[in-house]
Design an enzyme around this catalytic site. Structure first.
Site, PDB file in Angstrom:
ATOM      1  N   GLU A  19      34.521  64.376   8.782  1.00 54.26           N
ATOM      2  CA  GLU A  19      35.981  64.203   8.870  1.00 54.26           C
ATOM      3  C   GLU A  19      36.412  63.775  10.270  1.00 54.26           C
ATOM      4  OE1 GLU A  19      38.073  63.820   6.594  1.00 54.26           O
ATOM      5  OE2 GLU A  19      36.800  64.460   4.942  1.00 54.26           O
ATOM      6  N   GLY A  60      33.435  54.427  18.324  1.00 54.32           N
ATOM      7  CA  GLY A  60      34.691  54.263  19.052  1.00 54.32           C
ATOM      8  C   GLY A  60      35.456  55.565  19.245  1.00 54.32           C
ATOM      9  N   TYR A  84      45.620  66.794   9.445  1.00 60.07           N
ATOM     10  CA  TYR A  84      44.783  66.137   8.439  1.00 60.07           C
ATOM     11  C   TYR A  84      43.405  66.802   8.351  1.00 60.07           C
ATOM     12  CZ  TYR A  84      41.277  63.206   6.476  1.00 60.07           C
ATOM     13  OH  TYR A  84      40.210  62.810   5.737  1.00 60.07           O
ATOM     14  N   ASP A 142      45.984  61.827   4.757  1.00 63.71           N
ATOM     15  CA  ASP A 142      45.753  60.763   5.738  1.00 63.71           C
ATOM     16  C   ASP A 142      46.562  59.546   5.303  1.00 63.71           C
ATOM     17  OD1 ASP A 142      44.411  59.803   3.553  1.00 63.71           O
ATOM     18  OD2 ASP A 142      42.557  59.352   4.600  1.00 63.71           O
TER      19      ASP A 142
END
Length: 353
Positions: free
Chosen positions: A35, A79, A118, A136
């Site tokens: 997640e 990233g 979330y 989300d």
DNA sequence: TGTCCACGTCT
DNA sequence: AAGACGTGGAC
């Protein structure tokens, strides 16, 4: 009855997407890792990294024992490296404060830095299979369409969905169904069928009761907010390659810079239209840089062309007399936390040979 | 090739 | 609360 619709949705999802590696033999730890990876990142990209990460850090204790630098290296390609540092800190905190047991209630989870609404809901619903809804951007879109909510996309819509729809209706739908299955299925729907720019309603298990489908123009939901004009920002950098035997000259990025902690080729600004930019020192070179080979990169809102120039150490020292950055020779291998842009430069150079 | 776009949490 | 943070996919 709507209940049948959601059962159909779950059947559809399980038949096709149960093989995702974080879903197989699901644990709270795999849920936590996946997640965090899935924040801001597509399933396809996460698939390229998840299993290797789990081999390197099989348990939350392994993750807690590792160094920040090692975790950032393991995070390469995903990233948003702050997430890697957050994930490690969460692991440390869970080991110290929760005896290594990942909490399964929203409030405890949200005390952990890097875990917002979330992710907390995802861990409860999907990891622990307890009633919760992880909203989300996919869920936001699916719910706005299904219920035909015409509130402007963003925080307002999130609040509206939560108070009027998600909480009361979807949570009620979960009675008798698995919270995990319904959350996973809604996400699959948003990812595969009910996409931002394409809605394949003929394939959609929820179509019979969907307000957006009934409207004839499902893409009108969620309602787009007014887009603000923003100036296009560009950077033209010089990436300098200085080789000495098998080593290359690099420097490490500081805490407040982009890609902090990563190593990069000596980098300078040749030209930019953002005068506030302080990421790299400015420099002038004699030749027309536009004739040099370059690679394109992008970070946040900038369009960046990175021009590549090889030179000797003497030339480099002459050029950087007034620059205070510490440059060092390092071996470019897997132990070095090298930035993606630098790796791209080497790819181009190797191709040219 | 270029251009546009999506995307959670922190500050 | 608006902006920062990185990468990859669609067309």
């Amino acid at each position: 009855m709507a209940h049948t619709l959601f059962s159909n949705l779950i059947t559809w999802s399980e038949s096709q997407y149960s093989h995702l590696p974080w879903r197989e033999k699901r644990t709270l730890y795999k849920t936590l890792v996946s997640e965090i990876m899935l924040q801001q990142t597509t399933v396809g990209t996460v698939l390229n990294h998840f299993e290797r990460f789990l081999v390197e850090y099989p348990t939350i204790f392994d993750l807690a024992k590792s160094t920040e630098e090692q975790v950032c290296i393991s995070w390469k390609g995903l990233g948003y490296y702050r997430r890697a540092r957050s994930l490690r800190n969460v692991a440390i905190q869970v080991v110290e404060e929760f005896k290594g047991q990942i909490p399964t209630n929203i409030d405890d989870l949200q005390t952990l830095k890097g875990i917002g609404p979330y992710t907390a809901n995802a861990i409860v619903a999907i990891g622990a299979d307890k009633k919760a809804l992880a909203v989300d951007a996919n869920l936001e879109r699916v719910l706005a369409r299904f219920y035909g909510v015409d509130v402007e996309k963003g925080p307002k819509l999130q609040k509206r969905l939560w108070s009027d729809f998600a909480h009361k209706k979807i949570m009620a739908e979960m009675d008798g169904l698995s919270a995990r299955a319904i959350n996973e299925a809604m996400m699959d729907l948003g990812r595969i069928i009910c996409q931002a720019r394409k809605a394949s309603c003929v394939l959609c298990p929820l179509a019979p009761k969907c307000k957006a489908k009934a409207s004839g123009d499902p893409l009108q939901y969620p309602v787009e907010g007014a887009k603000k004009e923003s100036e296009e920002l560009f950077i033209r950098t010089l990436r300098v390659v200085v080789k000495e035997k098998k080593k290359i000259l690099v420097y490490q990025k500081g805490a407040k810079e982009w890609l902090s902690g990563q190593w990069e080729l000596p980098t300078f600004i040749l030209e930019t239209n953002d005068e506030k930019l302080k990421q790299y020192p400015h420099i002038k070179i004699k030749q027309n840089y536009e004739k040099l080979p370059y690679v394109k990169t992008g970070i946040t809102k900038y369009d960046i062309h990175n021009y590549i120039l090889e030179m000797s150490l003497e030339e480099f020292e002459k050029m950087t007399k007034k620059i205070e950055i510490v440059y060092e020779f390092k071996t470019n291998d897997e132990k070095l936390n090298m930035s993606t842009a630098t790796q791209k430069v080497f790819k181009i150079l190797n191709k040219a040979k």
